[in-house]
Design an enzyme around this catalytic site. Structure first.
Site, short mmCIF file in Angstrom:
data_model
loop_
_atom_site.label_atom_id
_atom_site.label_comp_id
_atom_site.label_asym_id
_atom_site.label_seq_id
_atom_site.Cartn_x
_atom_site.Cartn_y
_atom_site.Cartn_z
N HIS A 153 0.83 -1.21 0.00
CA HIS A 153 0.00 0.00 0.00
C HIS A 153 0.87 1.26 0.00
CE1 HIS A 153 -2.78 3.18 1.09
NE2 HIS A 153 -1.94 3.48 2.05
N SER A 196 -4.46 1.39 -4.40
CA SER A 196 -3.86 0.12 -3.97
C SER A 196 -4.93 -0.90 -3.58
CB SER A 196 -2.91 0.36 -2.78
OG SER A 196 -3.64 0.75 -1.63
N HIS A 232 1.29 5.34 -2.60
CA HIS A 232 1.73 6.71 -2.28
C HIS A 232 2.90 7.23 -3.09
CE1 HIS A 232 -0.88 7.52 1.19
NE2 HIS A 232 -0.72 6.24 1.55
N GLU A 266 -5.59 9.79 0.52
CA GLU A 266 -6.00 8.38 0.52
C GLU A 266 -7.15 8.06 -0.46
OE1 GLU A 266 -4.37 5.99 1.78
OE2 GLU A 266 -3.15 6.88 3.37
FE FE Z 1 -1.89 5.34 3.09
#
Ligand code: FE
Ligand code: PHE
Length: 300
Positions: free
Chosen positions: A155, A220, A160, A201
Site C-alpha cells: 500500500h 492500492s 503513495h 487516501e
Molecule cells: Fe496510506
C-alpha cells in the site's frame, strides 16, 4: 481500506512491551497486537529496511499485488500516477528503499524511509514536513491478499510513492506535514486527518477524459478503485475544504463519499492559507455523517 497513518483518536500508543526502541502503535485501543518490530526503530520512528529478510514468497506476493493493480489502472487512475508507476522498478521484487529514494530525490527532493508500521501522528507529520515519506517494512500475509487493515509495504509504495514524483503533489504533502505539526498544537488533528483521508487516501480528480483516482487507498485497493470511479452508489462532491473537515469517514468499508479536485494546483492553493481560522469555524459547525449530502454540494 484503513490505510493512512490515521491521525485521529483511533491511533493509540500501546503501553505494553516497551523494552527498547519506541512504543508500538496500533489501530484502536490495544485490541489488535502491534505489527512490526518497534524495538529496532529510532526516536523518529524510522528504521532500516531489512531487505535481505524478505522471503521469496514475500517478493512473489508483492509481484501478484502489483500486477493485479497495474492491470486495472487504465481509465481509472490519473495520468500523473500512471506515468510515474514505472519509477517503482521491476514488480518482481519488493523495491529497495535506498534506490527508490535516489530517484525521488532527483525528481522532487523526497525520499522514502522505513518504519516498523503505524507511527504516532506527530512523528508522521514531522517526517512529511522534512520530505521523508514513511513506508512500512513488512508485507501482508498471503491470506490478506484482498484486504489488510494496517498499511503494509505494498500500500505504502504502490499507493503513495508514484505521486511523490509529481512536483505539485510533492509540495502539497510537505505542506500537509508542516500543517499537521501546527494542527497538533491547535488540537485540530481530527479535522486535518479528514483532509488527508479524502485527498491523499481517497481523492478523485476531474480530467478531460473523465473522473480518475489519485488517492493511495483506492489505487492500492483491488475492488475500490473501480468502485470509486464508476459505481453509481457513492456520492462524489467537488472539493470543499470546510466540508471535508466536517465529514466523518469509514475505515472498514468503501467510502460513501469521495471528494473531487479539478487539479493538484487547486488542491495546493486551497490548502495554502492559514488553517487556524478555518479550524475555529469548523469547530462551531456540526459534524457530517460519511454519507450525508448537503444542498450546497457540487455533485459529480
Ligand atoms: Fe496510506
Ligand atoms: N495551510 C495549512 C495551515 O495553515 C497547512 C496545510 C497545507 C495543511 C496543506 C494541509 C495541507 O495549517
Amino acid at each position: 481500506m484503513a490505510s493512512l497513518i490515521d491521525a485521529s483518536a483511533e491511533l493509540d500508543v500501546d503501553p505494553r512491551g516497551v523494552n527498547s526502541g519506541v512504543a508500538p502503535v496500533t489501530y484502536g485501543h490495544g485490541e489488535r497486537p502491534p505489527r512490526g518490530d518497534y524495538a529496532q526503530a529510532r526516536a523518529d520512528y524510522t528504521c532500516e529496511q531489512d531487505w535481505a529478510a524478505y522471503s521469496t514468497a514475500d517478493h512473489d506476493l508483492y509481484r501478484r499485488l502489483y500486477e493485479r493493480q497495474a492491470a486495472q489502472l487504465k481509465g481509472l487512475a490519473c495520468d500523473e500516477f500512471i506515468d510515474a508507476i514505472g519509477q517503482l522498478g521491476s514488480p518482481a521484487q519488493i523495491p529497495r528503499f535506498d534506490a527508490l529514494s535516489e530517484k525521488l530525490q532527483r525528481a522532487t527532493g523526497w525520499e522514502v524511509v522505513a518504519v516498523p508500521g503505524l507511527i504516532p501522528e506527530e512523528a508522521f507529520f514531522s517526517l512529511l514536513s522534512q520530505r521523508r515519506f514513511p513506508v512500512t517494512g513488512w508485507i501482508r500475509r498471503p491470506e490478506e491478499f484482498d484486504y489488510v487493515v494496517e498499511p503494509d509495504v505494498f500500500h505504502d509504495l504502490f499507493g503513495h510513492v508514484p505521486l511523490l514524483f509529481n512536483p505539485m503533489f510533492a509540495d502539497y504533502m510537505q505542506a500537509y506535514g508542516a500543517g499537521g505539526l501546527k494542527a497538533s498544537r491547535l488540537e485540530s488533528c481530527e479535522n486535518l486527518a479528514r483532509l488527508y483521508w479524502y485527498t491523499v487516501e481517497f481523492g478523485l480528480i476531474d480530467t478531460s477524459a473523465g473522473l480518475r483516482a489519485y488517492g493511495a487507498g483506492i489505487l492500492s485497493s483491488a475492488g475500490e478503485l473501480r468502485h470509486s470511479v464508476t459505481s453509481r452508489e457513492p456520492l462524489r462532491v467537488g472539493f470543499d475544504l470546510e466540508r471535508i473537515m466536517r465529514t466523518r469517514y469509514k475505515i472498514d468499508s468503501y467510502q460513501s463519499t469521495y471528494f473531487v479536485i479539478d487539479s493538484f494546483k487547486q488542491l495546493f492553493d486551497a490548502t495554502a492559507p492559514d488553517f487556524k481560522p478555518v479550524y475555529e469555524r469548523v469547530a462551531g459547525l456540526h459534524e457530517l455523517a460519511a454519507d450525508e449530502r448537503l444542498p450546497t454540494d457540487r455533485v459529480f
